[in-house]
Design a protein around this motif. Sequence first.
Motif, mmCIF file in Angstrom:
data_model
loop_
_atom_site.group_PDB
_atom_site.id
_atom_site.type_symbol
_atom_site.label_atom_id
_atom_site.label_comp_id
_atom_site.label_asym_id
_atom_site.label_seq_id
_atom_site.Cartn_x
_atom_site.Cartn_y
_atom_site.Cartn_z
ATOM 1 N N UNK A 97 0.748 -1.477 0.078
ATOM 2 C CA UNK A 97 -0.730 0.190 0.170
ATOM 3 C C UNK A 97 1.070 0.916 -0.330
ATOM 4 N N UNK A 98 0.530 1.638 -0.645
ATOM 5 C CA UNK A 98 1.406 3.287 -0.970
ATOM 6 C C UNK A 98 0.616 4.245 -0.353
ATOM 7 N N UNK A 99 1.052 5.234 0.176
ATOM 8 C CA UNK A 99 0.187 6.475 0.868
ATOM 9 C C UNK A 99 0.629 7.801 0.394
ATOM 10 N N UNK A 100 0.141 8.626 0.014
ATOM 11 C CA UNK A 100 0.683 10.067 -0.148
ATOM 12 C C UNK A 100 0.245 10.592 0.532
ATOM 13 N N UNK B 47 -4.106 1.264 -8.992
ATOM 14 C CA UNK B 47 -5.474 1.491 -8.136
ATOM 15 C C UNK B 47 -5.349 2.788 -7.246
ATOM 16 N N UNK B 48 -6.153 3.358 -6.902
ATOM 17 C CA UNK B 48 -6.616 4.573 -6.094
ATOM 18 C C UNK B 48 -7.625 4.624 -5.508
ATOM 19 N N UNK C 96 -0.066 -2.087 -4.788
ATOM 20 C CA UNK C 96 -1.422 -2.528 -5.570
ATOM 21 C C UNK C 96 -2.471 -1.957 -5.085
ATOM 22 N N UNK C 97 -1.930 -0.747 -4.216
ATOM 23 C CA UNK C 97 -3.341 0.241 -4.361
ATOM 24 C C UNK C 97 -2.652 1.467 -3.565
ATOM 25 N N UNK C 98 -2.753 3.125 -4.349
ATOM 26 C CA UNK C 98 -2.299 4.419 -3.674
ATOM 27 C C UNK C 98 -3.359 4.721 -2.958
ATOM 28 N N UNK D 281 -4.722 15.232 -8.583
ATOM 29 C CA UNK D 281 -3.192 15.170 -9.371
ATOM 30 C C UNK D 281 -3.032 12.963 -8.954
ATOM 31 N N UNK D 282 -2.944 12.770 -7.936
ATOM 32 C CA UNK D 282 -3.190 11.426 -7.608
ATOM 33 C C UNK D 282 -3.413 10.893 -8.519
ATOM 34 N N UNK D 283 -5.285 10.971 -8.681
ATOM 35 C CA UNK D 283 -6.406 10.418 -9.300
ATOM 36 C C UNK D 283 -6.759 10.345 -10.656
#
Length: 413
Positions: free
Chosen positions: A116-119, A217-218, A196-198, A209-211
């Motif tokens: 899981x990526x978190x910004x 996948x966000x 796998x998911x952001x 911006x991310x979307x």
Amino acid sequence: MSVVEQARRARDAAEELAVATRTAKDAALHAMADALVARTPEILAANATDLAAGRAAGLTEAVLDRLALDAGRVAGIADALRQMAALPDPVGEVVRGSTLPNGLELRQVRVPFGVVGIIYEARPNVTVDAAGICLKSGNAALLRGSSSAAHSNAALVTVLRDAIAEAGLPADAVQLLDASSRDSVKELMRARGLVDVLIPRGGASLIRTVVEESTVPVIETGVGNCHVYVDAAADVAKAVAITLNAKTQRLSTCNTAESLLVHADVADAFLPAMLAAFADAGVTVHGSPEVAAHSDAVVPATEEDFATEYLSADISVAVVDSLDAAVAHIRRYGTGHTEAIVTDSQAAAREFVARVDAAAVMVNASTRFTDGGEFGFGAEIGISTQKLHARGPMGLPELTSTKYVVTGDGHLR
């Protein structure tokens, strides 16, 4: 180290986490909490560096409040990890199961996402919350905080990784990406197949911006232009107390009320008391002409005011002729986060709940309750304002997917 390399290491860690026992994960969470408390001085020293740089750079008080840590906040963050350890482990939970007519046993079970990526922006507490909730749900976390919190985040992640390793789980379960360049964000958004998911958590610009640009996948977390609607049947004292709490309990959060709508039938009784309470609390009211008629201190509201998530001691206020008008206003300016109605009419409450499109709807309660901890979920990864996969505060179950396990005895189709 490149983001791609960090993502590969995260995948290796995720494989180990996916089969870790609850006992092992909970022990790691307790170790993380204890380490945060024990190493508070070095965390606060790093945070002081960020705060000094932030003030020099002219960051707003709202942003500085989100950035600031003290011993009490660190202890609170550690307590959130301990509370998370006490929650049920979602991994392996059977969502549904049955025996098919042909005798096959079918089970749908929860499994981790993987990586899981978190910004996110500013808040160093998100670093710990995200690391903890990902670990408990069996996921590896790639954390990309803002440059304004770079020293704080680096100190926190160092503490967390040391504790995780000492507890016998892979340190790469939690990794911090470089915040000094936007390239790390771009690489993370393009790491499809490794991540796998952001999950973006921050202002409207970051989320958009991310979307729009991510190939990963966000899960979208949204901004909070939250409304309180004071209905014609509202108790005035209750409405003043709820609205004041929703606006002032903490100014810099996404579940803080930014707009107040008042039914015309109760405006003359409610607005003088409410405006006086706002004045005492130092809140600037941006109001429609009907609101301004009650106080010279009201600033004329613009179209932009009604669409603004202030995150400051400001609120937009308008008088509406009906519940229909309140719902129409919310549909136009709301962000799908949290909306509240104050009323003693069950019919009005039911209609408001049915018609307002938001992740959470409060009836005679402050918008500030939209929170994973307040809902009993433990720390949250964010509040989703989208409708696919997760909506509202995202706790442990929302950080999982599912797989079907089908058991037969030589069955052939």
